[in-house]
Motif scaffolding. Structure first.
Motif: not given
Length: 241
Positions: A206-213
């Motif tokens: 949901f958030d690109e900053k989390n890199d899919g985590m």
């Protein structure tokens, strides 16, 4: 007079030969072959000795009795997907009455907060005992990942956190019998339900900053029941440490 004998004999021989040649041409057997013996005639015989009707006849179709009969327990992926889409629609609409009709009558419906299905701590409900959103009783649904604290929530709160916390009906990725979401917690639903099929509704993040985590999944497990598939488990999946 004797000198004329050879000349007369030669003339007579010439007349006889001329007559024979004329008769041969009139009978039509000396020079022209009979057209009826041509291999390409319209008699219907091809070069392999088959009649034209035999050579061009379509193959005989198998009778219905020769076709294999469908096996109820081997439903196609499309059938399982259709049932899963119906179930996730009921979950979205919070239609527990309709969802209860899909529960497997023998095994009941299991709720697992994480990919690892735990037979010792997961709660399982039969159709008639499925809680309602009005029930405020707190139940223990397992232990929280990381902290190990008990997950003690009412059915409504558990539903909002570990069942339909995302709009999974509109998930961008759907997988049948093959997981998309991966993490430290391995999905073992196929071991608990060896004859089952499962459908994963997956959000890759949901958030690109989390890199899919921050991915999340809803996995619905179905077991074969006569000519249908019944819901046996609702498994919530997400990144775990």
């Amino acid at each position: 007079m004797r000198r004329m004998y050879p000349l007369l004999v030669a003339v007579l021989l010439a007349l006889l030969l001329t007559g024979c040649g004329a008769n041969s041409n009139q009978n039509g057997t000396a020079d022209v072959p009979n057209a009826s013996l041509s291999a390409n005639s319209s008699s219907g015989i091809d070069t392999k000795g088959q009649s034209s009707s035999e050579a061009t006849a379509p193959p005989t179709e198998a009778s219905p009795s020769d076709a294999p009969s469908p096996v109820a327990s081997n439903a196609t992926d499309d059938q399982v997907l259709d049932v899963a889409k119906q179930a996730v629609e009921y979950l979205r609409e919070r239609d527990l009455s309709s969802l209860a009709q899909m529960i497997d009558p023998e095994q009941g419906l299991r709720f697992s907060p994480y990919f690892h299905v735990n037979p010792d701590t997961d709660l399982v409900f039969k159709t008639e005992s499925l809680p309602t959103f009005k029930d405020a009783t707190k139940l223990k649904w397992g232990t929280a990942d990381g902290s190990g604290d008990p997950i003690e929530l009412s059915f409504r709160d558990y539903y909002d956190k570990f069942v339909y916390d995302r709009d999974f009906e509109d998930a961008p990725k759907i997988s049948i019998n093959k997981l998309i979401g991966t993490g430290n917690t391995k999905f073992n639903g196929s071991e608990i339900y060896p004859n089952a099929s499962f459908v994963e509704f997956h959000f890759p993040g949901f958030d690109e900053k989390n890199d899919g985590m921050d991915w999340e999944s809803l996995v619905l497990v179905f077991v074969p029941s006569e000519a249908d598939w019944k819901l046996a488990a609702i498994v919530h999946g997400q990144w775990t440490t």
